[in-house]
Design an enzyme around this catalytic site. Structure first.
Site, PDB file in Angstrom:
ATOM      1  N   SER A 174     -11.438   0.604  -7.291  1.00 27.80           N
ATOM      2  CA  SER A 174     -11.128   1.489  -6.171  1.00 27.80           C
ATOM      3  C   SER A 174     -11.580   0.905  -4.834  1.00 27.80           C
ATOM      4  CB  SER A 174     -11.769   2.861  -6.430  1.00 27.80           C
ATOM      5  OG  SER A 174     -11.312   3.819  -5.513  1.00 27.80           O
TER       6      SER A 174
ATOM      7  N   ASP B  80      -6.872 -11.139   1.778  1.00 29.65           N
ATOM      8  CA  ASP B  80      -5.626 -11.251   2.544  1.00 29.65           C
ATOM      9  C   ASP B  80      -5.869 -11.722   3.976  1.00 29.65           C
ATOM     10  OD1 ASP B  80      -4.228 -10.460   0.344  1.00 29.65           O
ATOM     11  OD2 ASP B  80      -3.522  -8.552   1.167  1.00 29.65           O
TER      12      ASP B  80
ATOM     13  N   LYS C  16      -7.865   0.013 -10.194  1.00 26.55           N
ATOM     14  CA  LYS C  16      -7.738   1.436  -9.889  1.00 26.55           C
ATOM     15  C   LYS C  16      -7.329   1.563  -8.423  1.00 26.55           C
ATOM     16  CE  LYS C  16      -9.147   5.819  -9.099  1.00 26.55           C
ATOM     17  NZ  LYS C  16      -9.234   6.501  -7.779  1.00 26.55           N
TER      18      LYS C  16
END
Length: 430
Positions: free
Chosen positions: A294, A305, A319
């Site tokens: 999460s 990224d 998740k």
């Protein structure tokens, strides 16, 4: 068709013990989509059959609560119907103090699957690991229990014991007895690895985690003394979304951090970085594993990224869904999945997780204590050092054990940080 539907709504409401006035009010509401009439008839028939034929009398409120619970649990492993006790427990966990074992769980094939044990809790101290399956709680089989009921059975008075039966991988079942405790989770921990190289551990994302991380970086980076940072998100089950955004914002100057997509307009959100970045360009390595879930995956995915850090370890949990807590009357609530998380480049985290840039499996370092070595200073008649700085002969005291002695992944992270630091200095010199 409309008349039949209204009659069905009225009959359905009456079957649930509502007044005829309430039924008429429900029937007068404008329809946004046709109701599945056959399924509603079946539901009403099942309700009546259970109420009239079950071996023991069951009151209507219990049947309705069970029906609501079943609706939520049939959606996905994370949606749930929260009783007042469940709702209070969820609120306590985000604030960093709650009762229980300190273990984050989900469901898999009817069993409880450990997402991650929380640091410094009974579960972690007992050696429970991410990926373990809980098959019994106090000799009561878990299969067939709802997730919330299973969690409730592991809660209890601090000081009381609970016995779990677990399966790890392809191994045989084993038992662990744990003592329940008030779980006080310290969200952020730091420790010096070597001069200038710091270990920063986030155990869980709580309301104040972002502020704690920013304060720790400011303290550690006084006068630019910080050479490299290991951000450890292993076995971090997640937590507050805003805290994850604030942690990423402590390492980047600009750019999209995370966004969500859902059916409703208010379920679609975008979070961008601000110009405040206390870490500067300090080399960063982020450790993840199968217990990173999460909010941990949001942080790792954004830093990956945005090119801000090197992600090391093993694949994360995956998740990537957003749960919204919707309060109901009588102090109850729904925890409902309303959206999915996406990294800045548009990758969905759900059921995929974050793949590390450098894969390093878990392992332990062993030191060969049987090595016998000789140096120039050990030879009889050796020439003394002209400066007078001579290494004394004989046995030397063994250094105290550190985090690095038992953590292969962390050792590799530190080695990478040193290499990044050397490369940064070389580029600056050019």
């Amino acid at each position: 068709m409309i008349a039949a539907r209204r009659l069905l709504v009225a009959g359905f409401a009456l079957a649930f013990g509502l007044s005829q006035v309430q039924a008429q009010e429900s029937a007068s509401q404008p329809a946004t989509a046709p109701l599945p009439l056959n399924e509603l008839r079946t539901f009403a028939e099942v309700f009546e059959r259970i109420r009239g034929s079950y071996v023991e009398p069951v009151d209507d409120a219990t049947l309705l609560e069970n029906a609501i619970r079943g609706m939520l649990e049939g959606l996905d492993p994370h949606s749930a119907y929260l009783t007042p006790e469940d709702y209070t427990g969820l609120q306590d966990s985000t604030e960093g103090q709650f009762g229980g074992l300190g273990i984050e769980v989900g469901q898999e094939d009817g069993f409880l699957k450990v997402v991650s044990p929380i640091d410094d809790t009974p579960a972690a101290e007992a050696g429970i690991e991410a990926g373990d399956l809980i098959i019994k709680i106090d000799d009561q089989p878990v299969k067939g229990m709802s997730l919330m009921d299973a969690v409730d059975s592991m809660r209890g008075e601090p000081g009381s014991e609970v016995r779990l039966t677990l399966v790890r991988g392809e191994g045989r079942p084993f038992e662990v007895t744990l003592t329940r405790a008030i779980i006080k989770v310290k969200s952020v921990k730091t420790e010096d690895l070597e001069p200038g190289y710091v270990y920063l551990r986030i155990t869980q994302f709580q309301i104040n985690t972002g502020d704690e991380v920013r304060a720790a970086i400011n303290r550690l980076n006084t006068n630019g003394q910080l050479k490299g940072l290991v951000l450890d998100l292993r076995n971090n089950p997640g937590g507050v979304l805003q805290a994850a955004v604030e942690v990423v914002d402590s390492f980047v100057d600009s750019g999209l951090i995370v966004y969500t997509k859902g059916r409703l307009s208010n379920a679609e959100m975008r979070f961008n970085a601000t110009s405040s970045n206390p870490s500067g360009s300090v080399p960063l390595v982020v450790l993840i594993n199968g217990g990173s879930a999460s909010a941990s995956e949001i942080v790792a995915g954004a830093l990956q990224d945005l090119g801000r850090g090197v992600i090391m370890g093993t694949d994360s949990f995956g998740k990537g869904s957003v749960q919204t807590v919707l309060p109901l009357n009588n102090d109850r609530a729904l925890k409902l999945t309303t959206a999915l998380y996406y990294t800045p480049s548009g990758r969905s985290i759900q059921a995929q997780g974050i793949v590390p840039d450098i894969r390093v499996e878990r392992g332990h370092l062993t030191v060969d204590e049987g090595e016998v070595g000789f140096r120039e200073a050990d030879l009889a008649g050796h020439i003394n050092n002209a400066s007078g700085n001579e290494r004394p002969t004989g046995s030397e005291p063994k250094p105290e054990r550190s985090l690095l002695d038992d953590d292969y992944q962390l050792t590799q992270a530190l080695s990478l940080l040193k290499g990044l630091n050397i490369a940064t200095r070389a580029r600056a010199a050019d």
